[in-house]
Every structure is written in structure tokens, then in C-alpha cells.
Design a protein around this motif. Structure first.
Motif, short mmCIF file in Angstrom:
data_model
loop_
_atom_site.label_atom_id
_atom_site.label_comp_id
_atom_site.label_asym_id
_atom_site.label_seq_id
_atom_site.Cartn_x
_atom_site.Cartn_y
_atom_site.Cartn_z
N VAL A 195 55.60 34.68 34.42
CA VAL A 195 54.56 35.56 34.96
C VAL A 195 53.18 34.97 34.70
O VAL A 195 52.33 34.92 35.58
CB VAL A 195 54.68 36.97 34.36
CG1 VAL A 195 53.41 37.78 34.63
CG2 VAL A 195 55.88 37.70 34.93
N GLU A 196 52.95 34.51 33.47
CA GLU A 196 51.66 33.94 33.13
C GLU A 196 51.38 32.66 33.93
O GLU A 196 50.24 32.38 34.32
CB GLU A 196 51.59 33.65 31.63
CG GLU A 196 51.55 34.91 30.78
CD GLU A 196 51.44 34.60 29.31
OE1 GLU A 196 51.35 33.40 28.97
OE2 GLU A 196 51.46 35.53 28.50
N SER A 197 52.43 31.87 34.18
CA SER A 197 52.26 30.65 34.99
C SER A 197 51.86 31.00 36.41
O SER A 197 50.96 30.37 36.99
CB SER A 197 53.56 29.84 34.99
OG SER A 197 53.88 29.38 33.70
N VAL A 198 52.51 32.00 37.00
CA VAL A 198 52.19 32.38 38.38
C VAL A 198 50.82 33.03 38.46
O VAL A 198 50.10 32.88 39.46
CB VAL A 198 53.28 33.30 38.96
CG1 VAL A 198 52.92 33.74 40.37
CG2 VAL A 198 54.63 32.59 38.97
N ILE A 199 50.41 33.75 37.43
CA ILE A 199 49.05 34.30 37.39
C ILE A 199 48.03 33.17 37.47
O ILE A 199 47.04 33.26 38.20
CB ILE A 199 48.85 35.15 36.12
CG1 ILE A 199 49.58 36.49 36.25
CG2 ILE A 199 47.36 35.40 35.87
CD1 ILE A 199 49.53 37.34 34.99
N ALA A 200 48.27 32.10 36.73
CA ALA A 200 47.38 30.94 36.80
C ALA A 200 47.38 30.34 38.21
O ALA A 200 46.33 29.97 38.74
CB ALA A 200 47.80 29.89 35.77
N LEU A 201 48.58 30.26 38.83
CA LEU A 201 48.66 29.74 40.19
C LEU A 201 47.91 30.62 41.19
O LEU A 201 47.35 30.12 42.17
CB LEU A 201 50.13 29.62 40.62
CG LEU A 201 50.88 28.36 40.21
CD1 LEU A 201 52.30 28.40 40.76
CD2 LEU A 201 50.15 27.11 40.71
N SER A 202 47.91 31.94 40.97
CA SER A 202 47.17 32.83 41.87
C SER A 202 45.68 32.52 41.85
O SER A 202 45.00 32.60 42.89
CB SER A 202 47.42 34.29 41.48
OG SER A 202 46.76 34.64 40.26
N ILE A 203 45.17 32.12 40.71
CA ILE A 203 43.75 31.76 40.60
C ILE A 203 43.51 30.42 41.30
O ILE A 203 42.49 30.24 41.99
CB ILE A 203 43.33 31.69 39.12
CG1 ILE A 203 43.64 33.02 38.44
CG2 ILE A 203 41.85 31.37 39.00
CD1 ILE A 203 43.48 32.98 36.92
N VAL A 204 44.42 29.47 41.13
CA VAL A 204 44.30 28.18 41.82
C VAL A 204 44.28 28.39 43.32
O VAL A 204 43.48 27.78 44.05
CB VAL A 204 45.46 27.24 41.42
CG1 VAL A 204 45.40 25.95 42.24
CG2 VAL A 204 45.41 26.92 39.93
N PHE A 205 45.17 29.26 43.82
CA PHE A 205 45.23 29.55 45.25
C PHE A 205 43.89 30.04 45.78
O PHE A 205 43.39 29.56 46.80
CB PHE A 205 46.32 30.59 45.52
CG PHE A 205 46.33 31.12 46.93
CD1 PHE A 205 46.90 30.39 47.96
CD2 PHE A 205 45.76 32.36 47.21
CE1 PHE A 205 46.90 30.88 49.26
CE2 PHE A 205 45.76 32.85 48.51
CZ PHE A 205 46.32 32.11 49.54
N LEU A 206 43.27 30.99 45.08
CA LEU A 206 41.98 31.52 45.54
C LEU A 206 40.89 30.46 45.47
O LEU A 206 40.02 30.38 46.35
CB LEU A 206 41.59 32.74 44.70
CG LEU A 206 42.39 34.02 44.94
CD1 LEU A 206 41.82 35.16 44.10
CD2 LEU A 206 42.38 34.41 46.42
N ALA A 207 40.92 29.61 44.43
CA ALA A 207 39.92 28.55 44.31
C ALA A 207 40.02 27.59 45.48
O ALA A 207 39.00 27.17 46.05
CB ALA A 207 40.11 27.80 42.99
#
Length: 329
Positions: free
Chosen positions: A208-220
């Protein structure tokens, strides 16, 4: 400003920003003192094993109480749990409870005291106030205020959630669109927060924490690639994107709340006010970001897009680091 300059500034931002953040960044110590029978109390103290408190902290018990038997210590996840049995002469109202060593730490401590025939109360200790006097409080206002403040602090100090909301503001144009999108994010994380806390939903924290980080990368990435007149997926359906990622962020909030602990008799109230605190924190982030963008637009409009790009690169680099750390560390 060309792309290489943007990357250089982003690297500088990475060097200056915290590089290790978790969805459950907020981890205060927790003390629960419960009266089992007249004069007989059980005390549970939880502190992070990596903190100064967990290693050398000491509980300040009420003066009219004595420890019976030996303390029991055990490890649970990354926490140290200490259990004590107390014998107290009379009411604990007017007595002092606290933590020695809290003034030397950078965390807070929650204290829940539950007498049999008196009002339960929840206190919040800080490094500036490591001890408090037990008095007869208004239970509702006490729990509500404590967990609302914790919710505000978690969104403002939980850097991954903060950067996600900031990225939404940078990506979208128009206050109404931003409001709808942030509302969708709020509804989504509220659903999974409540469901997980009540035991209806469950996901392992590490992925979950890894995908949360990926969600931020996606928006960036979406911010960097955005072009006028050519709307990307996140710009056409921002509330859907925010809702889907918000479901994952809700698991992160639930992990933080599990670390903090919930008062057994006031779980619904604590859940509600914690979530309201998170929402207040989100509104603060949105307001500050919009004010900064407005000020920049008024002062140097041509700097606005380069500033967004630089910030997006910084957010993306930090989030990528988190993803690697959480996935492979």
C-alpha cells in the motif's frame, strides 16, 4: 528555464526535503490506564522501539497508585508494549500522569484513563507538557479535540499525503475543479479508513505504501507533460483519479490510526474527528498552495509554469525514492 535546469532545482529540493516518509508517519506514544475492579488498574504503555521513549522512557503514575508485581514487556511490530498492574487508593482525579523523557523527544503521547464509575478522559502530552493532572472532563469534547488535532497533524506531517494533495493543486486549474477533486479524494480515503479501522477491509501495509508513492509519481508526470489544449487523463477525469488513489491513501491513514490507538468506548467519535482533522489539514494545504500560485501569477506570471515544473520534478524524485525504499528496503 530548460529541463536540465528544472532537474537541477528538483535535485536541490530533494536534498532539502525529508527523504523518508511513511503513510503512518505519525506515531505518538500511547498510555491506557483502565480500572478493572475498585482500586485495581491495568496500565498499557506503547512506544516505538526506535524512539528515545521506547528505550529509556519512564511512566509517571498517580501518587496514590502503587505498582503490583513485575512489569511485562513485549515487542509488537515496531513497538514496545509495557504492561503494569496498579493498586490505587481512591479516585485518580486530581492526580498527575505523564512520561519522563518526553521532553527530550520529538513526539507526543496520548493518555486514556478509564475509571469504572467516572468519566473516561483522553489527554495529550507534548514535549513542552510531559505530564498532566487528571480532572473530570467533558468526554465528548476531550476525545473530539484530541483526535481532530491528530488528524490535522497527520496530513501536515505525513509528507506523502501532503505531496499528493499539493500535486493535485498544481495539476488542475480552477478553484471549483480543485474543490471537487479534493472532495472525491476525501470521500475515498474516508471509506477505506473507516472500513479498515472497523475490520471490514484489509491490505498489507508495505505494498500500500509503495503504491501511494507511485500515485504521487503519476501526478508529477502528469504535471510535467500537461500542455494547453491537450488535456490528459488526470485533467479530464481528475475526481476519478483522486477517488481511486484516495482509496489507497485511506489504508495509509488507517495504519497511522492503528499505531496511535483508539479509545474503546469512543471509536466512532474518534474516527469522525480524526477524519475531520485530516480534511481541515487538506484545506490548509490547498489554501496555502493556491495563495502561493496566485501571488506568483501576480508578481511574475512568466515564472508560473517553470515553477510548477520545478516543483513537479522535485515531487516526482522524492516520491520515486520513497517507492524504491518501500519496495526494496
Amino acid at each position: 528555464m530548460n529541463r536540465w535546469h528544472a532537474i537541477l532545482w528538483a535535485c536541490l529540493a530533494l536534498a532539502l526535503c525529508p527523504t523518508s516518509a511513511r503513510a503512518d508517519e505519525l506515531r505518538p506514544a500511547y498510555i491506557e490506564m483502565t480500572e478493572q475492579s475498585p482500586g485495581q488498574w491495568s496500565l498499557l504503555w506503547k512506544a516505538s522501539a526506535n524512539s528515545r521513549l521506547g528505550q529509556s522512557g519512564e511512566i509517571i503514575i498517580p501518587d496514590n497508585c502503587e505498582i503490583e508485581g513485575k512489569s511485562q514487556r513485549e515487542f509488537a511490530a515496531s513497538n514496545i508494549l509495557t504492561r503494569l498492574s496498579l493498586r490505587c487508593a481512591g479516585s485518580v482525579q486530581g492526580q498527575t500522569i505523564g512520561l519522563k523523557g518526553l521532553e527530550l523527544s520529538s513526539t507526543d503521547a496520548l493518555v486514556r484513563v478509564a475509571p469504572m464509575d467516572e468519566a473516561m478522559q483522553t489527554l495529550r502530552l507534548t514535549p513542552d507538557q510531559p505530564a498532566a493532572i487528571l480532572a473530570k472532563p467533558s468526554v465528548i469534547s476531550n476525545v473530539a479535540a484530541t483526535y481532530a488535532i491528530l488528524g490535522i497533524e497527520h496530513i501536515l506531517m505525513g509528507f506523502d499525503h501532503l505531496l499528493f494533495v499539493l500535486a493535485l493543486v498544481l495539476l488542475l486549474k480552477g478553484g471549483w475543479l480543485i474543490a471537487k477533486t479534493v472532495t472525491a479524494f476525501t470521500i475515498a480515503h474516508s471509506l477505506t479508513l473507516v472500513g479498515t479501522t472497523l475490520g471490514l477491509l484489509s491490505l498489507p501495509s508495505r505494498p500500500v505504501e509503495s503504491v501511494i508513492a507511485l500515485s504521487i509519481v503519476f501526478l508529477a508526470v502528469e504535471i510535467v507533460k500537461a500542455k494547453p489544449g491537450d488535456l490528459r487523463l488526470s485533467e479530464r477525469f481528475p475526481w476519478i483519479v483522486a477517488f481511486l488513489f484516495g482509496l489507497l491513501h485511506g489504508f495509509g491513514f488507517a495504519g497511522a490510526l492503528a499505531e496511535i490507538g483508539l479509545p474503546e468506548g469512543d471509536v466512532p467519535l474518534a474516527l469522525l474527528t480524526f477524519n475531520l482533522g485530516v480534511e481541515i489539514g487538506q484545506l490548509v494545504i490547498v489554501a496555502v498552495a493556491l495563495a502561493a500560485l496566485y501571488a506568483l501569477r501576480q508578481y511574475r506570471d512568466r515564472w508560473l509554469q517553470p515553477a510548477k515544473s520545478v516543483t513537479a520534478y522535485g515531487i516526482g524524485i522524492i516520491a520515486t525514492y520513497w517507492f524504491i525504499e518501500r519496495t526494496f528496503a
